[in-house]
Design an enzyme around this catalytic site. Structure first.
Site, mmCIF file in Angstrom:
data_model
loop_
_atom_site.group_PDB
_atom_site.id
_atom_site.type_symbol
_atom_site.label_atom_id
_atom_site.label_comp_id
_atom_site.label_asym_id
_atom_site.label_seq_id
_atom_site.Cartn_x
_atom_site.Cartn_y
_atom_site.Cartn_z
ATOM 1 N N GLU A 247 -6.978 19.833 -1.198
ATOM 2 C CA GLU A 247 -6.313 21.247 -1.013
ATOM 3 C C GLU A 247 -6.001 21.649 -2.558
ATOM 4 O O GLU A 247 -6.395 22.843 -2.654
ATOM 5 C CB GLU A 247 -5.057 21.108 -0.373
ATOM 6 C CG GLU A 247 -4.994 20.661 1.077
ATOM 7 C CD GLU A 247 -3.772 20.509 1.940
ATOM 8 O OE1 GLU A 247 -3.056 19.590 1.401
ATOM 9 O OE2 GLU A 247 -3.437 21.205 2.756
ATOM 10 N N GLU B 114 -4.780 13.627 6.672
ATOM 11 C CA GLU B 114 -3.528 13.662 7.220
ATOM 12 C C GLU B 114 -3.172 13.287 8.420
ATOM 13 O O GLU B 114 -2.153 12.609 8.779
ATOM 14 C CB GLU B 114 -2.918 15.101 6.744
ATOM 15 C CG GLU B 114 -2.658 15.500 5.444
ATOM 16 C CD GLU B 114 -3.858 16.000 4.639
ATOM 17 O OE1 GLU B 114 -4.968 15.903 5.195
ATOM 18 O OE2 GLU B 114 -3.625 16.734 3.779
HETATM 19 C C1 3H9 Z 1 -1.099 14.662 2.154
HETATM 20 O O1 3H9 Z 1 -1.757 15.077 1.209
HETATM 21 C C2 3H9 Z 1 -0.209 15.874 2.366
HETATM 22 C C3 3H9 Z 1 -0.679 17.229 2.148
HETATM 23 O O2 3H9 Z 1 -1.794 17.866 3.010
HETATM 24 C C4 3H9 Z 1 0.507 18.341 2.254
HETATM 25 C C5 3H9 Z 1 1.505 18.005 1.033
HETATM 26 C C6 3H9 Z 1 2.484 19.273 1.019
HETATM 27 N N1 3H9 Z 1 0.047 8.075 -2.084
HETATM 28 O O3 3H9 Z 1 -5.939 1.836 0.592
HETATM 29 P P1 3H9 Z 1 -5.887 1.076 -0.638
HETATM 30 C C7 3H9 Z 1 -2.158 3.588 -2.922
HETATM 31 S S1 3H9 Z 1 -0.961 13.238 2.960
HETATM 32 C C8 3H9 Z 1 0.418 7.024 -2.891
HETATM 33 O O4 3H9 Z 1 -5.445 -0.209 -0.717
HETATM 34 P P2 3H9 Z 1 -8.679 1.707 -1.096
HETATM 35 C C9 3H9 Z 1 -2.062 2.486 -1.738
HETATM 36 O O5 3H9 Z 1 -0.617 2.418 -1.361
HETATM 37 C C10 3H9 Z 1 -1.748 12.141 2.009
HETATM 38 N N2 3H9 Z 1 -0.336 6.000 -2.871
HETATM 39 O O6 3H9 Z 1 -7.258 1.388 -1.717
HETATM 40 C C11 3H9 Z 1 -2.128 1.328 -2.544
HETATM 41 O O7 3H9 Z 1 -1.022 1.104 -3.229
HETATM 42 P P3 3H9 Z 1 -0.684 -0.548 -3.647
HETATM 43 C C12 3H9 Z 1 -3.234 12.363 2.289
HETATM 44 C C13 3H9 Z 1 -1.357 5.967 -2.360
HETATM 45 O O8 3H9 Z 1 -9.661 1.779 -2.443
HETATM 46 C C14 3H9 Z 1 -3.244 1.858 -3.700
HETATM 47 O O9 3H9 Z 1 -3.038 3.225 -3.763
HETATM 48 N N3 3H9 Z 1 -4.032 11.321 1.676
HETATM 49 C C15 3H9 Z 1 -1.880 6.878 -1.762
HETATM 50 O O10 3H9 Z 1 -9.162 0.862 -0.013
HETATM 51 C C16 3H9 Z 1 -4.637 1.546 -3.159
HETATM 52 O O11 3H9 Z 1 -4.951 1.922 -1.880
HETATM 53 C C17 3H9 Z 1 -4.241 10.081 2.558
HETATM 54 O O12 3H9 Z 1 -3.900 10.077 3.704
HETATM 55 C C18 3H9 Z 1 -1.128 8.168 -1.739
HETATM 56 N N4 3H9 Z 1 -1.743 9.245 -1.219
HETATM 57 O O13 3H9 Z 1 -8.386 3.231 -0.685
HETATM 58 C C19 3H9 Z 1 -5.075 9.130 1.816
HETATM 59 N N5 3H9 Z 1 -3.076 6.569 -1.262
HETATM 60 O O14 3H9 Z 1 -2.018 -1.107 -4.287
HETATM 61 C C20 3H9 Z 1 -4.379 7.734 2.067
HETATM 62 C C21 3H9 Z 1 -3.478 5.327 -1.637
HETATM 63 O O15 3H9 Z 1 0.525 -0.613 -4.400
HETATM 64 N N6 3H9 Z 1 -4.976 6.668 1.413
HETATM 65 N N7 3H9 Z 1 -2.226 4.760 -2.254
HETATM 66 O O16 3H9 Z 1 -0.643 -1.145 -2.098
HETATM 67 C C22 3H9 Z 1 -6.307 6.418 1.590
HETATM 68 O O17 3H9 Z 1 -6.950 6.691 2.376
HETATM 69 C C23 3H9 Z 1 -6.933 4.981 0.854
HETATM 70 O O18 3H9 Z 1 -5.525 4.486 0.301
HETATM 71 C C24 3H9 Z 1 -7.862 5.494 -0.457
HETATM 72 C C25 3H9 Z 1 -8.105 4.346 -1.311
HETATM 73 C C26 3H9 Z 1 -9.162 6.077 0.460
HETATM 74 C C27 3H9 Z 1 -7.131 6.696 -1.140
#
Ligand code: 3H9
Length: 627
Positions: free
Chosen positions: A106, A126
């Site tokens: 975004e 999301e």
């Molecule tokens: C949003 O954006 C709302 C908006 O539309 C509106 C706002 C107003 N934040 O999965 P992994 C951490 S909602 C904080 O093992 P990978 C995760 O906890 C968000 N931390 O690695 C982990 O921490 P730890 C929309 C985050 O390489 C570490 O990163 N976004 C976030 O297999 C590694 O993660 C999503 O839903 C975050 N957003 O995959 C994306 N994301 O090492 C959600 C990750 O301490 N994330 N962490 O355990 C994912 O799908 C996967 O984590 C990603 C990396 C593909 C990014």
């Protein structure tokens, strides 16, 4: 995060997103971007602005850890950041590499231009957290890639490789090689050519026949979404992009975002996201704990469990030797593996070459000496302590020093098994759910003497073979079977009270459990019984909660969310409820205790089942929750 808002590269101000691991757009980072864009406006040296992240991520979106805290809504909110960028008099360019998801995408959509390299992962995920994009994603993405493609991405949440989107208006340029270098050249061109600044909000959205399209989408997605409200709301938000003026569409999207954020389903999915990742964190195992190398693995026993475990390893490219006590059993095991892969090839799920590659990693033997150099051996013989003793005494004799000796037992006392060897520090439990090559849960059983590096190695291996490892201490049935034993007991008692077995199964399946506890779910509800569905569910689920509380108190489970994840991943507990302990928290622990006390007071009640666990009583009295 750096103190300076940006770095000048010639006439280009480069704002670097620096919030590891994935540049979650937490409050500090949002502030940093606004500061950078704002100060670049009055810096005569800066004529264009580039936003760039790390190699791993442009940005993974809003900072999930901030959700529910005042920081998540503190200004500058993400929509404010995007408005600041849109209002910039100097062109702002998003340089996209790695993960570009959710609020991260975004943010990029709010920039005037976007450049990307291959291999970037583009998504609005999301919906997987039970919400929808809340900073304009549902309004801007359709304007660049079309309504249909955007709706697909928003409803599925699935990442799309940047290459696949390279022909769309999402990217103004695709960059080969160095992302920053490419973005700087692109900026230099803009500075020289001075094109008008483009804002995605100004693109008109052309969607003929949109009414029919959205009607169909509602029907299809409504049927698929079952317990989750977010997918249908995604359709409404994208429909608003077509039907409403841009600002009104934004408002509409924001309203749905706020509504979904407060829903129990979203709470459950966010709990699952963080909980799954928390499982890997072990309090007395700091990051960087050394691990042992796992090259070749031996599996003792080529029955269904042994074969499943073998395939889980082969699927991850790990060489496996199956050991059996008779030639016939060996042949049967090898044939079972071959048959499984052949089946997958026939169904088009596995390329033939991959089957050949996996089979080439597989060998079998009757002789313990031939597995002596394996780095890990997993015993998967019958659940008989005598049989386990024979295996572990032989392993102790032949295995090289430092080899990890694991048992896949579901019921035996792991400490006793460790005692059959002179190296209890190398012994650990690996309890796979079945079929072991498919089921995602691995209960990792930590014995009294298990060495830390052994535990760290097995947890790392769990990830490699695409399982979620949940650590359990030693007790009968470990976490899962001990809890679900009580659950089945409660179900049987409900039958004794007059419910039919079918009613029990169907009541729990309607509530969301993948399978009823009594295993005859296909039947129909018989004559009306004296006990209602709601009470059946309450009794069975509270029995799970009570046993979970005991496991936590005894230190068998590390944390409440580990128990919830084990139930979600391994036992078909409904994901939209987040796990038994999150469900208990939402119900109110005092209410749980009260209900149990009522059941305990019934004539003939099994006191052990309904006596509220001390931890449950304590938390309820203090007004606290498990999670
Ligand atoms: C949003 O954006 C709302 C908006 O539309 C509106 C706002 C107003 N934040 O999965 P992994 C951490 S909602 C904080 O093992 P990978 C995760 O906890 C968000 N931390 O690695 C982990 O921490 P730890 C929309 C985050 O390489 C570490 O990163 N976004 C976030 O297999 C590694 O993660 C999503 O839903 C975050 N957003 O995959 C994306 N994301 O090492 C959600 C990750 O301490 N994330 N962490 O355990 C994912 O799908 C996967 O984590 C990603 C990396 C593909 C990014």
């Amino acid at each position: 995060m750096s103190n300076t808002a940006y770095q000048l590269h010639g006439a280009v101000a480069v704002i670097t997103l620096d919030n590891p691991p994935v540049n979650g757009l937490g409050h500090d980072l949002r502030r940093h971007i606004v500061d950078g864009v704002t100060s670049a406006q009055s810096d005569d040296r800066a004529q264009a602005i580039v936003l760039i992240g790390s190699d791993r991520a442009f940005s993974g979106g809003a900072d999930i850890r901030e959700f529910g805290s005042p920081k998540s809504t503190a200004e500058p909110r993400l929509d404010t950041v995007i408005r600041t960028i849109e209002a910039s008099r100097k062109p702002v360019i998003a340089a996209i590499g790695g993960v570009c998801m959710g609020g991260g995408l975004e943010l990029a959509l709010g920039c005037h231009f976007r450049v990307a390299i291959g291999g970037a992962q583009i998504a609005l995920p999301e919906v997987k957290l039970g919400i929808l994009p809340g900073a304009g994603g549902t309004q801007r993405l359709p304007r660049l890639i079309g309504v249909e493609a955007a709706l697909d991405m928003i409803v599925s949440g699935a990442p799309v490789p940047s290459e696949k989107l390279s022909g769309t208006a999402l990217f103004d340029q695709f960059i080969e090689g160095d992302l920053l270098g490419g973005a700087l050249s692109f900026a230099a061109k803009l500075i020289a050519e001075k094109p008008a600044l483009k804002r995605v909000r100004d693109i008109s959205l052309d969607a003929p026949d949109h009414e029919a399209f959205f009607q169909q989408a509602r029907k299809r997605i409504g049927a698929e979404a079952k317990h989750f409200p977010a997918p249908l709301k995604c359709v409404e938000a994208v429909a608003a992009a077509v039907g409403l003026p841009f600002e009104e569409g934004l408002k509409f999207e924001r309203g749905l975002f706020v509504e979904l954020m407060a829903s129990p389903e979203s709470r459950a999915l966010r709990h699952a996201f963080l909980g799954e990742r928390a499982c890997a964190k072990i309090p007395d195992l700091p990051e960087g704990t050394p691990t042992r190398k796992i090259g070749r693995v031996a599996v003792i026993g080529a029955g269904a469990t042994g074969v499943g475990i073998g395939m889980a390893l082969l699927d991850a490219g790990i060489p496996v030797t199956l050991l059996e006590i008779g030639q016939e059993a060996v042949e049967r095991g090898l044939a079972a593996v071959r048959r499984h892969y052949q089946d997958s090839v026939l169904k088009g799920r596995l390329p033939r070459e991959q089957m050949d590659a996996r089979m080439a990693l597989l060998s079998a033997t009757l002789n313990y000496r031939e597995i002596k150099d394996c780095d890990l051996v997993i015993e998967a013989v019958i659940e008989d302590i005598g049989a386990k003793e024979t295996v572990f005494r032989q392993l102790d004799e032949v295995m090289k020093p430092g080899a990890i000796l694991a048992s896949a037992t579901a019921t035996a006392d792991l400490n006793r098994i460790a005692g059959f060897t002179n190296r209890p520090q190398d012994v650990i439990g690996m309890h796979f759910r079945s079929p072991a090559n498919v089921a995602k849960l691995l209960e990792v059983v930590r014995g009294a003497a298990t060495a830390r590096d052994v535990l760290a190695t097995v947890m790392q291996l769990a990830k490699k073979i695409r399982k979620t490892g949940v650590v359990s201490g030693v007790c009968e049935g470990f976490i899962g079977e001990r809890m679900f034993g009580q659950y089945r007991k409660a179900a049987e008692m409900v039958v004794e009270k007059g419910a039919s077995r079918q009613q029990v199964d169907l009541a729990l399946e309607d509530w969301g459990m993948a399978n009823g506890p009594l295993g005859s779910g296909a039947g129909s509800r018989e004559a009306p019984s004296r006990i209602g569905d709601a009470e059946i569910v309450e009794r069975c689920i509270f029995a799970l909660v009570n046993e979970a509380a005991r496991l936590l108190d005894e230190g068998i489970a590390q944390r409440a969310s580990d128990i919830d994840m084990l139930c979600l991943i391994g036992y078909g507990f409904p994901r939209h409820r987040g796990g038994p302990l999150l469900y208990a928290d939402a119900t109110g622990l005092d209410r749980v205790v009260q209900a149990m006390a009522g059941y305990a007071g019934e004539p003939g009640a099994a006191a052990g089942l309904w006596q509220p666990a001390p931890l449950l009583i304590r938390l309820a009295a203090e007004g606290k929750t498990f999670n």
